[in-house]
Structure formats: C-alpha cells, structure tokens
Scaffold this motif. Structure first.
Motif, PDB file in Angstrom:
ATOM      1  N   ASP A  46       0.841  -1.220   0.021  1.00  0.00           N
ATOM      2  CA  ASP A  46       0.098  -0.033  -0.073  1.00  0.00           C
ATOM      3  C   ASP A  46       0.957   1.223   0.159  1.00  0.00           C
ATOM      4  OD1 ASP A  46      -1.529   2.260   0.793  1.00  0.00           O
ATOM      5  OD2 ASP A  46      -2.635   1.465   2.295  1.00  0.00           O
ATOM      6  N   THR A  47       1.023   1.851  -1.220  1.00  0.00           N
ATOM      7  CA  THR A  47       1.964   3.025  -1.343  1.00  0.00           C
ATOM      8  C   THR A  47       1.468   4.232  -0.846  1.00  0.00           C
ATOM      9  OG1 THR A  47       1.180   3.433  -3.374  1.00  0.00           O
ATOM     10  CG2 THR A  47       3.106   1.996  -3.186  1.00  0.00           C
ATOM     11  N   THR A  48       0.317   4.343  -0.075  1.00  0.00           N
ATOM     12  CA  THR A  48      -0.190   5.518   0.301  1.00  0.00           C
ATOM     13  C   THR A  48       0.207   5.560   1.800  1.00  0.00           C
ATOM     14  OG1 THR A  48      -2.372   4.411   1.336  1.00  0.00           O
ATOM     15  CG2 THR A  48      -2.202   5.560  -1.017  1.00  0.00           C
ATOM     16  N   ARG A  49       0.853   4.595   2.467  1.00  0.00           N
ATOM     17  CA  ARG A  49       1.382   4.495   3.796  1.00  0.00           C
ATOM     18  C   ARG A  49       2.793   4.405   3.715  1.00  0.00           C
ATOM     19  NH1 ARG A  49      -1.234   0.215   6.831  1.00  0.00           N
ATOM     20  NH2 ARG A  49      -1.885  -0.970   5.205  1.00  0.00           N
ATOM     21  N   PRO A  50       3.334   4.870   4.704  1.00  0.00           N
ATOM     22  CA  PRO A  50       5.085   4.672   4.823  1.00  0.00           C
ATOM     23  C   PRO A  50       5.486   3.600   5.077  1.00  0.00           C
ATOM     24  CG  PRO A  50       4.411   5.882   7.032  1.00  0.00           C
ATOM     25  CD  PRO A  50       3.227   5.606   6.005  1.00  0.00           C
ATOM     26  N   LEU A  51       6.652   2.978   4.379  1.00  0.00           N
ATOM     27  CA  LEU A  51       7.286   1.931   4.741  1.00  0.00           C
ATOM     28  C   LEU A  51       8.668   2.330   5.672  1.00  0.00           C
ATOM     29  CD1 LEU A  51       8.687  -0.887   3.954  1.00  0.00           C
ATOM     30  CD2 LEU A  51       9.830   0.493   2.189  1.00  0.00           C
ATOM     31  N   ILE A  52       8.509   1.554   6.859  1.00  0.00           N
ATOM     32  CA  ILE A  52       9.506   1.938   8.012  1.00  0.00           C
ATOM     33  C   ILE A  52      10.623   0.949   7.963  1.00  0.00           C
ATOM     34  CG2 ILE A  52       9.539   2.217  10.592  1.00  0.00           C
ATOM     35  CD1 ILE A  52       7.337   4.065   9.728  1.00  0.00           C
ATOM     36  N   ILE A  53      11.760   1.463   7.963  1.00  0.00           N
ATOM     37  CA  ILE A  53      13.067   0.480   7.952  1.00  0.00           C
ATOM     38  C   ILE A  53      13.898   1.023   9.084  1.00  0.00           C
ATOM     39  CG2 ILE A  53      15.083   0.193   6.626  1.00  0.00           C
ATOM     40  CD1 ILE A  53      13.810   1.041   4.222  1.00  0.00           C
ATOM     41  N   ASP A  54      13.826   0.070  10.161  1.00  0.00           N
ATOM     42  CA  ASP A  54      14.945   0.291  11.233  1.00  0.00           C
ATOM     43  C   ASP A  54      15.951  -0.458  11.050  1.00  0.00           C
ATOM     44  OD1 ASP A  54      14.060   2.439  12.933  1.00  0.00           O
ATOM     45  OD2 ASP A  54      12.079   1.373  13.334  1.00  0.00           O
ATOM     46  N   ALA A  55      17.120  -0.126  10.778  1.00  0.00           N
ATOM     47  CA  ALA A  55      18.368  -0.850  10.412  1.00  0.00           C
ATOM     48  C   ALA A  55      19.499  -0.872  11.442  1.00  0.00           C
ATOM     49  CB  ALA A  55      18.883  -0.662   8.905  1.00  0.00           C
ATOM     50  N   ALA A  56      20.196  -1.698  11.730  1.00  0.00           N
ATOM     51  CA  ALA A  56      21.385  -1.694  12.820  1.00  0.00           C
ATOM     52  C   ALA A  56      22.541  -2.521  11.976  1.00  0.00           C
ATOM     53  CB  ALA A  56      21.004  -2.363  13.882  1.00  0.00           C
TER      54      ALA A  56
END
Lengths: 318, 318, 318, 318
Positions: free
Chosen positions: C144-154
């Motif tokens: 769903d490209t209307t909502r943000p993609l969250i990327i938490d990376a370490a």
C-alpha cells in the motif's frame, strides 16, 4: 562448489562448534564429499540432514575416512566401530591423544607418519599452540630445563562447547575474564609435557588457561627459561629455520601476534621478545591460533590432506 | 544528594575515563563538593561546566584538595602550582610515583602516612593489583626471591585512555586479545619492583600486560616461587591474616576471582592455588580490580578519605 | 591457491575494512590476479605491498578491471582516470550511485546489464538489504504505497570505516547502542527511494540506522504496509517466487534471520511475519547481510563475475 | 553503610539478574534493612545467606515490605501469602500488571496513588520506556491515532534472565543481533496499549523487540504519527513541560540518547527528531533505560520510596 572425483568422508558429532566448523571446511574442499554427518541434538545443519550416531552403523561402508568430533569418552567406542568397518579415522576428542595406538596429529611434527596412518589423534587446541611454539627452541637446545616453562593462555568460548551452561551465558562472559583449572589441573597438561619431553626431556610446565570474552581464538604467552642469552633476532632465526617453509605457521619478525592474525585461518602466528631486567635469561614467546581451525577442525583437514595425498592446504585458508 | 558541610575539591583532567569516574564518585560523596573541574577537549560533562586548565589558576583558593588526572608529564607542573597555592594534592598520573617527595597512595600499605600528607601519588592500576596481591606473602617470608615472580595481567581498554587511536577502535579490539610491552618494557614495572623490594628485597619480576576486549577491569595471574610448600588453606590464611579486616579487599577462600567480582567497585579480590606437578614449590595467585576504581579514581577517593579524616569507604562501593 | 589464466585487477583504497575484505576475496578467486593495490595510510597488507594512489597512474594498463574503495568524493576522479585508461570499473563509493552514467550493481536486479557495463556503481550496504528485501513485494503489487514503509536498521562498526574516531573506540561502542541520522537524514535514503520508485512508484520511507556493538553485519527490520492481508506463507511464496533460484539469497520459511546467518558470506537472508492486532494490514520483513560482503566487497566480486562471464559465485561463500 | 532507623524489607527470587540488582540497591539504601532474601538455585549471594521460598513462610512478620522477583506465574501466589501476612508488596513479575487489584507502578504516572497502595505491580521494562516516552505527546493531543505507532526496541541479554539456554550463550549472542516476538507477539504489548489507551484512546501499536549483544539496557526507537507538524523544539517543549522537574527523566535537547546515558542509573533519557521527506507528519522519539534499573529493580525502589515517604531518589543514582 565444483568437486573433483571425491573421497567420501563422514563427520560424527556435527552440531557442536568444532563439528560445524569441520563440515563447513569439508563443503569447500574440492577433493572430498560428505557421506553423512551425525548429531544427537539437531536434525538439520545449514540445509543438510543430520542422523543419530546409531544410524551410522549401517553406513560406515560409505565413508573412506571418518572424523569424530564426539565428546571425550563417547568418541573412542565409535572410533573403534569405524575402524572395524575399515575406515581411516581422525579423532578430534582427547580419547586417544596419550595412546601409542594413534599417530598424534600435530601435522608439522608428525607429517611423515600420516600417509600410512589409519588412526590419527588430532591434538588439543592448547597443546597445538604450546608445543608448536616451543618445540624449535627445545630442539635447538636453548631451553634451560631446570627451570619451569610458564604458559598463560586465554581462549574464546567456543573451546568450552555449545551445551547450555550458566557460566557461559553472554550475561556472565561479556565484560568478564577468568582463570580456570589453575595450579596445573587442566587435562591438556599431560599432552603438552609428553610432547615436550620427547624432544627436550622432562621439563616443569606451569599451565594456566583463561576464558576470554571472544568467540574464537587462543593466545598463549609463554615464558621460556633459556640456557643462554638470545637476542630477539637470534630467537626469531631459530623459529624461522624450523618454520620458514611451513604453509600454516607465520613467524612475525619484530612483532607479537594477536587473535586477529589467525581467526578463521588454519594458522599459527608466532613472535618473541627477550625479557629485560632479569638475572637469568628468559624469552617470552607469544603464539596464536584459531582454536576451531588450527586448534581443531582445520588441523584435522590438514591431517586428512597429508593422509590422502591431497595438497596439504587444500580447502584451508592459512 | 544531600551533602554534609562539604570540603571543596577540584579535578584536573575530568573528561578522560579516570576523570569522569572520579567526578561521578565525588558527586555521590556526602562530605565533599566539587569546586571546579578542567578539560582541554570538552566543555560539559553530564550537565556540569568544565574549564580549561589555564582558567584554574585564579581558582586554587576555592579548593582544599586537588585531584590531578592529567596526562603523565603534564601533571607534575600543574600539581606544583596547586601545591604552591596551598592545596593538598592527589596526583593520579605516574609523574610522582617513584619520587620520595610524595606519599605512595597504596592505601592499605601507607595508610598511617596519609593524614599528614600534602602530596599523594596515586598508584598505577597494575601495581595496585600486583603489589597488594603479593605483599602479604613477601612479608610472611614465604617467597623464594632467587626465582622470578611471573605476572601475566590483562586490562580492559579504559586503561589506554579515551584519545582516538586506530588500534583501540571497536573493530580492532572486539574479538581480539594481545600482549603489549612484553619483555619487561612496561613503565609500571619499576613501580612494582620498588614496592616489593622495600619488603622482600630485590626480586626478579617478569611483567606482561595484555589488552582485553572489555571496557574495564584488570585480572592478574601471578606465579609466585615459594621458599616452602604451602597448602591452599595455608596460603589463604596468610592473606586473610593480612587483609581480613580490610574493607576494600576480599580474599576468596577456595575460589579465584573474576572481573565480575570487582567491576564498578573499589575492591581487590584475591584467590590462590598451589601448583601441582612441579619440582619446586609455586603458588598461583589471581587478583582482580576495576582499573578505574581501585586502580585509579576509587583509590584516590579512599586516599582522600583517610587524608581528611572521613570514614575510609565514604562514597565508595567496596 | 592455484590460479586459472587470470584476469588482472586492481584495488584502489585497499587498507580500509572494505578494501581489505575485497583483497582477501580476490586472493581466493581462481580467475583473477591482483595487479596492484593502493593505500595512502599503509604500505603493507598481509605480506603484500601497497602503493600510493598517485603511483597507480603509470599502471592502469596492467589492470583490466579496477575496483575503487576510495572515500566518497575522492573516488569519482580516480574512477575517471581508470576509465580513460581503458579499464572497466566497479566503484564501491557512493559517488556514482545516483548517476545514470553507471549501471547500479544490485546484481540480482540489474544482472542483464552487467556483461556490457564498463562502469558499475556498487550499491550501499543499507540499500542492498532494504531494496532486495522489499522489491518482490513491490513488484507483486501488494504494498500500500499511500502509507509509509518503516525501515529500522542496525549495522556493525565496520560500516563506519577504520579511521580513528573517539565515538568508535571500543570503550564507547561496547555495551552501547544508538540511532544516528534519524529523521531521514542518512545519505543512503535517496538510493533506497530511487530504486523502489522505479518499481512501485513513489513511496514514503522512514529510514533510521543504528550502530551495533558488533564488527560486521546489518539487520533491517522493515514494516511494510500491505494493500491486502497476506498470511506468512503467502508472503513467503512471493519472496520464494522471486528469489528461489538466486544463489546469494536465502528465504527462511517460518523463521527470521539473524546476523549469524550471513556474516562472512555473500548472502541476503530474509524472513517475514504478518503483524497482528492492527486495523490495516502490515507485514514485518527482516533482512540480514554482511555489510562488508553482500553489502560491499562480495557484491563487487559478484558483479565482476557477471561482467567477465565467470560463474556468478566464483570466489564467494554464499 | 550507616543505616537510619530502618524499615525491614524482603526480596523473593534474589539470585536472578533483577533480584541481584535489587539486593544491591537495597544494601546501599539508608532507610531500609534486608530482613531476608530467597532463592531456589543458590544459597549465598555476595556474602549473604539466601533461603528457599518455603522458609519465608514463618518470616513474613519480619518484613514490612516484600519485593517479588519471582518468575511469572510463580509470583502471584507468593504475593498473596505475603499480603495475607500483612506485608505491603511490590511485585516485579508480570502477574498483576493487567489487574485492577494492584496500582501500576509507573512512578511518574501513578505517583499519587502509591502512598496508600498495599500492592504495586512494577511495570515491564519495555512498557516503562515506551509508555513514558510517548505519554506526554498523547496527553498534548498531537498524536494522530488513526495511524499506527511503530516501536522497534532492542534489549540487552539480562532481560532474558539467567537460566541456561543455548540461544543465550556468549558464543551465540556475541556478534549477533536478532528480532524476536515480531508481528506483535510479545507479552508486553497489552501493557503498552492499555496504558496508552487510558490517555489517548485506542491506537494501533506495532511492537518489535530485538536482542542486543550487550548485558543491560534498552533503546526504543519509536515512530509517532502526528496530527500536525512539530518542529524539534516544539516536540522537546512538550516533553520538557511534562518531565522537566522529574528527577529520573532526562530530556536531551537536540540530541538522541544512547545506552551509555542510562546504564547503571534509574533514568529514562529521551530525544526526538521530526521525520523529513514524508507526506504526513511523523516524529521519531528515542528513549533509553537500563532494563534492570529504571526497567525493574530501580523503579521498584523508587516506588517503595514513594510508598514509604522516603525521598523519591533515596538509594538511586538517577
């Protein structure tokens, strides 16, 4: 990877740290194929099936050479069954290291006996670094055997195995450091003294292992009593004379090794430093190996390579 | 915290690992208040202003006692200026440790001299653990001083300070272990031999420090040549006789200490183990301290407490 | 090792963590030989001479393919000179990743363009794991490209390089964890959004990197807004459909990857878990790579293999 | 230390990581004395006797206040017996956190109810950091509750306890990082949503914990959907308005906290950063606590202090 016409081998006890390391090395070895691998605690390892040891009984025929990474005490009977079935064996446990029945697999020392050997006792990790580090000095006759040889060594946690123990939890080991089996109580001591005695005669050894908060690697700091003064260059020359052509030993001129020089490699790295401000001559020798590679699985592969006539470092990063 | 009528103190060099530890301890000390703290590299520390050392010149009057955590070589001149201004001084650098001008601040040994002292040289971290561990045996006359005392010690990285160095990066130190200053080249050696000589006469020492992948803590494994055999219980009794009433020293009967026993505490923990299978008697002694606490800032506070007549462990977890 | 008739290659910037990893991989690669390697800070690397970059000028002829591990900003001019001299180039810096002049070397995505490419921009470590993990879902139209993609990376510390910095000292990083470049300030963000936009159209991304107290490895936890509910098996099927035949990508059915699954390997490991107890469908995707291997040097070798017609995984443990 | 006229307290389950931390804090607390402490697995703790829980039955009279660090499920019955014997109780297990029978011991939120409370449920470590970090924004009405709140948190190993488990061995955790209970499967989720709902109404939360290779500390990176744009200063002002006078909460203007800011302290450290390049406003909030202190034993002492009328930070480093 692409494999040559392959010799089929088996690994007993493949789910411990040593067994896993060994299976990984064999996977990357061009001349062998893994016939089967056993484990009592796990049924899969990186996409491969593991079988219980009991199920190996019908399959010895399938393996020309068997590696045993089984626990001490459990290994010897399994080794006997593999031998009875006609397989050559490299036993990585301590069960046969003090026996005359097996060739002691310190490759650089007993290389000539390996091609004919059907049973090889792979050395312990501490004896590998200690004996190889001191042997050239003993052979050169420069050790004063009336004074004790002090060995303070430190090992990463993989030396203690993968079974759950409270004292090996991350929360206990991280930010900690400790001596264990102090006072010459470690079971590797007889292996060390037996090997040194064969070359140098009886010598007192004080061996104190320590547990390091790292995953792999052993560093041994050895204080060697000398029969006469040696400069750093003279001491290095003795080591280079012995090991200059060895593919798996690096003598570091003017430097001391650290774990980083050796981890993930089948390599012993060595350096020396004469001790100042003492009344009788001493030499500090520092040796480092990866306990899982040159101290176990890698040396086992090195031994197999010599036993089978493969290039000695095939499948090994040295 | 609530403070009693407070003695005002200053800290020179407050942004290094030792300085920060010291400021933290003084913050929690009921009888002192921090007049000022200096740093050349940072202007704030946990909500407090730091001033350049040059700005301390007009403020010596404000401090009854000055701690110097300045680098070796830089400390002595600043100490001189603080003394000239009438302050008592505890110098945590190495500048005055071999001088007769200062009381050597090994609290348990020189406690009686501290109340009258205006200048105290706080011991190095390695000498603290080595000297305190061996001294009772020397005093009891059980050390064979014709044979060398071997000290293999390992320290966390805070001992090397907070200045950026490639060899101290996480990527270099993690999963590594190394010896340094081998061959008796470490500057702490004269501190150790001087203190032992005062009690036991001249004795050869072989001192080899190592760098551990931990943040704090020192563990020293010491192999002590004995003039006669001692059982574990006899050796422990000598240590307990000397230290049984010391609030900052723990003798562990039947056990050896690890870093976990001491980090974040102003404590030396001690254990012993006689060495088997050697022809002349030896005793392995293991001592552990937190290099930043009992090996530096904590011992400095302990010294201040005695100097000023406060309870000796005020502000310290022992 | 034994080398086939070898293609000669060069490495610019060989003494950093990525450069050293790359030289090690090339050493073990049967089809290439290292013509020369440069460094401004060191003159030797594991027994090999390093030359200053300036000295490379007379030697471009000797290398058919040049890898640049130079710092961002420094790399582009050197790449230009290597190209002018007729060499093909794989640039591991960020200098050309957003340029249309170079093929973007995400091997699994742009494989078909590589054999003809003379200039390849090797992807950043974070974009490698993020883009490869999400791409199959984007292509399948389930995001769903209307909502943000969250990327938490370490990431482990090797991602920050080997130059001395106080905040990367062992004493600062060990026992610590921190976010950095939060609020979408990291320079890798445009690389991620550009690649996703090409497939899925514009999508909001919230990308927050963290620094882990480990030496190598990146783990990215990604929360993907879905256009419709997917079971775990359905989501895995989309990934397996895309990557089932890829030698360097492992989809783990019913499991999430950890760093241990990938370090020292040229591998992306992937797993998924649908999110319960939320009103609109979301899928958590976890991806892991070794930042120095699949995130840098290993992917560079993978790209070279495709460019030169070697087997794609030659010289790589996947 | 010198103790005031002391309130006698007991600790059930004193040998785990939380219990040991609590006993240490109580030892340094001027207003309490430890009546007894129980353990099923160990009989001594740092020089003190531990008794089996069964032996506590005859001794409830001796304790005015009982802390339970017993495992979830085991705690509730013991708490009941302590209550029946007339003791006030702080229960550190999860057993009563969702019950209306106990006051929820998030000190800063429920401070007013504590002096009258006979039974306090001490919050979980993750809920402590998550709820305290977000609550002021919820109360200020700036959260867009139609979009999910994303919480990616990482904890040191002490959160998983001290029982032997293979996946918590040093050899497994060091150099590793992993997500667990992904997809909203962690048992702390209802604690978080219940507390937020009380203030902000129902809100979707996506909570994903990770295991860090550190011994202690939790860092939570939270992506908060906003009802309107906030600058960094505006967001910080909301937090400072709520927490500026709190002794155990630090809002860091212009900075994000790391574990080092909080370990060994009873402190929540907080920072914010608005998210750029997204079409709807979001705020990244980073919160850090020591899971054993503010996330467990320290908050329990803070609660006791309020319950008993002691200064709130007595015995705590904040």
């Amino acid at each position: 990877m692409y494999k040559n016409a392959a010799t089929r081998v088996a690994v007993l006890g493949a789910s411990g740290y040593v067994g896993r390391e060994l299976v990984g090395l064999l996977d990357g070895h061009a001349d062998v194929a893994l016939a089967f691998a056993t484990s009592e605690s796990e049924s899969r390892l990186d996409g491969r099936d593991l079988i219980p040891l009991a199920d190996a009984e019908g399959r010895w025929d399938d393996a020309r050479l068997v590696f045993s990474c089984l626990p001490h005490g459990v290994s010897a009977p399994a080794v006997g069954r593999a031998e009875a079935a006609g397989a050559r064996v490299v036993d990585l446990s301590a069960d046969l290291r003090l026996s005359d029945r097996a060739v002691y697999g310190l490759t650089e020392v007993y290389r000539d006996a390996l091609p004919e050997a059907d049973l090889v006792a792979n050395p312990g990790c501490y004896p590998t670094v200690a004996v190889l580090s001191v042997l050239p000095l003993a052979r050169a006759g420069v050790i004063d055997t009336t004074r004790p040889l002090i060995i303070d060594a430190a090992s990463g946690v993989s030396g203690a195995g993968r079974n759950p123990r409270r004292d090996l939890l991350f929360g206990e080991v991280a930010e900690d450091f400790r001596a264990y089996s102090a006072g010459n109580e470690h079971r590797h001591l007889p292996e060390i003294t037996r090997q040194l005695a064969a070359v140098a005669g009886a010598v007192d050894v004080v061996f104190t292992p320590h547990l390091l908060p790292v995953r792999r690697g052993i560093l041994a700091t050895m204080h060697v009593p000398l029969a006469r003064e040696l400069t750093r260059v003279e001491a290095e020359a003795i080591l280079l004379e012995a090991y200059g052509d060895e593919p798996c030993i690096r003598v570091l001129p003017g430097a001391l090794p650290t774990l980083k020089d050796v981890i993930y490699r089948n390599r012993l790295a060595l350096g020396v430093m004469p001790v100042k401000h003492v009344s009788r001559p001493m030499l500090t020798v520092v040796g480092a190996i990866d306990n899982l590679v040159k101290g176990a699985a890698g040396q086992a592969v090195q031994n197999m390579n010599v036993m089978c006539g493969f290039p000695e470092t095939r499948g090994l990063a040295c």
